[in-house]
Design a protein around this motif. Structure first.
Motif, PDB file in Angstrom:
ATOM      1  N   ASN A  67       0.824  -1.215   0.000  1.00  8.45           N
ATOM      2  CA  ASN A  67       0.000   0.000   0.000  1.00  8.45           C
ATOM      3  C   ASN A  67       0.858   1.265   0.000  1.00  8.45           C
ATOM      4  OD1 ASN A  67       0.989  -0.253   2.609  1.00  8.45           O
ATOM      5  ND2 ASN A  67      -0.821   0.626   3.545  1.00  8.45           N
ATOM      6  N   VAL A  68       2.071   1.184  -0.526  1.00  4.96           N
ATOM      7  CA  VAL A  68       2.989   2.319  -0.535  1.00  4.96           C
ATOM      8  C   VAL A  68       3.070   2.868  -1.951  1.00  4.96           C
ATOM      9  CG1 VAL A  68       5.351   3.086  -0.055  1.00  4.96           C
ATOM     10  CG2 VAL A  68       4.291   1.318   1.386  1.00  4.96           C
ATOM     11  N   CYS A  69       2.769   4.161  -2.084  1.00  4.09           N
ATOM     12  CA  CYS A  69       2.767   4.779  -3.417  1.00  4.09           C
ATOM     13  C   CYS A  69       4.054   5.557  -3.703  1.00  4.09           C
ATOM     14  CB  CYS A  69       1.555   5.685  -3.590  1.00  4.09           C
ATOM     15  SG  CYS A  69       1.439   7.032  -2.397  1.00  4.09           S
ATOM     16  N   GLY A  70       4.900   5.738  -2.698  1.00  2.00           N
ATOM     17  CA  GLY A  70       6.145   6.446  -2.947  1.00  2.00           C
ATOM     18  C   GLY A  70       6.952   6.635  -1.678  1.00  2.00           C
ATOM     19  N   TYR A  71       8.182   7.089  -1.880  1.00  6.40           N
ATOM     20  CA  TYR A  71       9.142   7.287  -0.794  1.00  6.40           C
ATOM     21  C   TYR A  71       9.622   8.725  -0.873  1.00  6.40           C
ATOM     22  CZ  TYR A  71       8.789   2.302  -1.263  1.00  6.40           C
ATOM     23  OH  TYR A  71       8.276   1.040  -1.362  1.00  6.40           O
ATOM     24  N   ARG A  72       9.603   9.406   0.251  1.00  7.02           N
ATOM     25  CA  ARG A  72       9.989  10.817   0.286  1.00  7.02           C
ATOM     26  C   ARG A  72      10.985  11.043   1.410  1.00  7.02           C
ATOM     27  NH1 ARG A  72       4.049  13.758  -0.535  1.00  7.02           N
ATOM     28  NH2 ARG A  72       3.997  13.488  -2.795  1.00  7.02           N
ATOM     29  N   LEU A  73      11.749  12.128   1.263  1.00  9.08           N
ATOM     30  CA  LEU A  73      12.652  12.539   2.328  1.00  9.08           C
ATOM     31  C   LEU A  73      12.954  14.016   2.205  1.00  9.08           C
ATOM     32  CD1 LEU A  73      15.597  12.890   0.825  1.00  9.08           C
ATOM     33  CD2 LEU A  73      15.717  10.442   1.176  1.00  9.08           C
ATOM     34  N   TYR A  74      13.431  14.576   3.289  1.00  7.53           N
ATOM     35  CA  TYR A  74      13.914  15.949   3.297  1.00  7.53           C
ATOM     36  C   TYR A  74      15.425  15.904   3.176  1.00  7.53           C
ATOM     37  CZ  TYR A  74       9.498  16.715   5.808  1.00  7.53           C
ATOM     38  OH  TYR A  74       8.186  16.742   6.192  1.00  7.53           O
ATOM     39  N   VAL A  75      15.983  16.918   2.548  1.00  8.10           N
ATOM     40  CA  VAL A  75      17.443  17.045   2.499  1.00  8.10           C
ATOM     41  C   VAL A  75      17.775  18.529   2.589  1.00  8.10           C
ATOM     42  CG1 VAL A  75      17.526  17.075  -0.047  1.00  8.10           C
ATOM     43  CG2 VAL A  75      19.553  16.390   1.244  1.00  8.10           C
ATOM     44  N   GLU A  76      18.823  18.843   3.312  1.00  5.35           N
ATOM     45  CA  GLU A  76      19.279  20.232   3.398  1.00  5.35           C
ATOM     46  C   GLU A  76      19.635  20.727   2.005  1.00  5.35           C
ATOM     47  OE1 GLU A  76      19.664  22.313   6.145  1.00  5.35           O
ATOM     48  OE2 GLU A  76      18.610  20.789   7.312  1.00  5.35           O
ATOM     49  N   ARG A  77      19.252  21.950   1.706  1.00  4.70           N
ATOM     50  CA  ARG A  77      19.508  22.521   0.373  1.00  4.70           C
ATOM     51  C   ARG A  77      20.982  22.486  -0.012  1.00  4.70           C
ATOM     52  NH1 ARG A  77      14.717  25.262  -1.053  1.00  4.70           N
ATOM     53  NH2 ARG A  77      13.502  25.882   0.758  1.00  4.70           N
ATOM     54  N   GLU A  78      21.860  22.668   0.956  1.00  2.00           N
ATOM     55  CA  GLU A  78      23.298  22.731   0.682  1.00  2.00           C
ATOM     56  C   GLU A  78      23.978  21.360   0.664  1.00  2.00           C
ATOM     57  OE1 GLU A  78      21.896  24.497   3.352  1.00  2.00           O
ATOM     58  OE2 GLU A  78      21.524  26.238   2.095  1.00  2.00           O
ATOM     59  N   ASN A  79      23.278  20.321   1.048  1.00  2.00           N
ATOM     60  CA  ASN A  79      23.896  19.000   1.154  1.00  2.00           C
ATOM     61  C   ASN A  79      23.918  18.309  -0.216  1.00  2.00           C
ATOM     62  OD1 ASN A  79      24.822  16.471   1.830  1.00  2.00           O
ATOM     63  ND2 ASN A  79      23.561  16.295   3.668  1.00  2.00           N
ATOM     64  N   ARG A  80      24.825  18.750  -1.065  1.00  2.00           N
ATOM     65  CA  ARG A  80      24.931  18.244  -2.433  1.00  2.00           C
ATOM     66  C   ARG A  80      25.360  16.780  -2.483  1.00  2.00           C
ATOM     67  NH1 ARG A  80      21.662  20.966  -5.174  1.00  2.00           N
ATOM     68  NH2 ARG A  80      22.411  22.804  -6.216  1.00  2.00           N
ATOM     69  N   VAL A  81      26.184  16.361  -1.550  1.00  2.00           N
ATOM     70  CA  VAL A  81      26.628  14.958  -1.538  1.00  2.00           C
ATOM     71  C   VAL A  81      25.427  14.041  -1.342  1.00  2.00           C
ATOM     72  CG1 VAL A  81      28.019  13.237  -0.314  1.00  2.00           C
ATOM     73  CG2 VAL A  81      28.968  15.512  -0.784  1.00  2.00           C
ATOM     74  N   ALA A  82      24.591  14.355  -0.362  1.00  2.00           N
ATOM     75  CA  ALA A  82      23.393  13.538  -0.116  1.00  2.00           C
ATOM     76  C   ALA A  82      22.455  13.597  -1.319  1.00  2.00           C
ATOM     77  CB  ALA A  82      22.680  14.014   1.138  1.00  2.00           C
ATOM     78  N   GLN A  83      22.287  14.775  -1.908  1.00  2.00           N
ATOM     79  CA  GLN A  83      21.400  14.909  -3.058  1.00  2.00           C
ATOM     80  C   GLN A  83      21.871  14.036  -4.218  1.00  2.00           C
ATOM     81  OE1 GLN A  83      20.683  19.095  -3.932  1.00  2.00           O
ATOM     82  NE2 GLN A  83      20.665  19.511  -1.739  1.00  2.00           N
TER      83      GLN A  83
END
Length: 153
Positions: free
Chosen positions: A118-134
């Motif tokens: 019943n999962v339609c997607g996966y979301r997360l927050y990331v700091e705008r400046e955290n380019r490595v994580a992005q």
């Protein structure tokens, strides 16, 4: 050639609470230069571990040492008649970063989501400046949402 270390990805349990509290403290300091209240944080982590309706933590373990974690909470979507799973509180011990641990954790989240059905997607927050994580998230076929986040108190 260095031998590949065996990584175990599993749901966190009560014995992992102190590691999760430590990881959350380190992540808050590293990303937002915040010091979290240890007592409140310990209660928050414990409440989630002890109440599956709130979500769950996954941990990455190498040689019986917890070296990474993330938390999953859910959001009901009436538009889709299913849930989004929110990935939060991601932390990997620095010397274990860039070794595929987040990918392993994320793939386990997706596997659990597929089994839930019943999962339609996966979301997360990331700091705008955290380019490595992005870049890490983009490499896993996650893309920037068209939504902005607003917060009230």
């Amino acid at each position: 050639m260095q031998a590949q270390l065996q990584t175990i990805i599993r749901k966190a349990q009560v014995s992992d609470i102190q590691s999760l509290v430590n990881f959350n403290q380190l992540m808050a300091k590293e990303t937002e230069d915040k010091q979290l209240d240890s007592d409140i944080l310990t209660l928050g982590v414990s409440n989630l571990i002890n109440d599956a309706s709130k979500g769950f933590y996954l941990v990455a373990e190498i040689e019986e040492l917890v070296v990474g974690s993330l938390m999953v909470t859910t959001e009901w979507s009436d538009w889709r008649n299913s849930e989004f799973w929110w990935i939060q509180s991601v932390y990997i011990v620095p010397q274990f970063r860039r070794k595929g641990l987040y990918s392993a954790l994320y793939n386990q989240v997706k596997s659990f989501g597929e089994k839930a059905g019943n999962v339609c997607g996966y979301r997360l927050y990331v700091e705008r400046e955290n380019r490595v994580a992005q870049r890490t998230y983009e490499a896993l076929a996650m893309g920037e949402s068209h939504y902005l986040m607003f917060e009230g108190k």
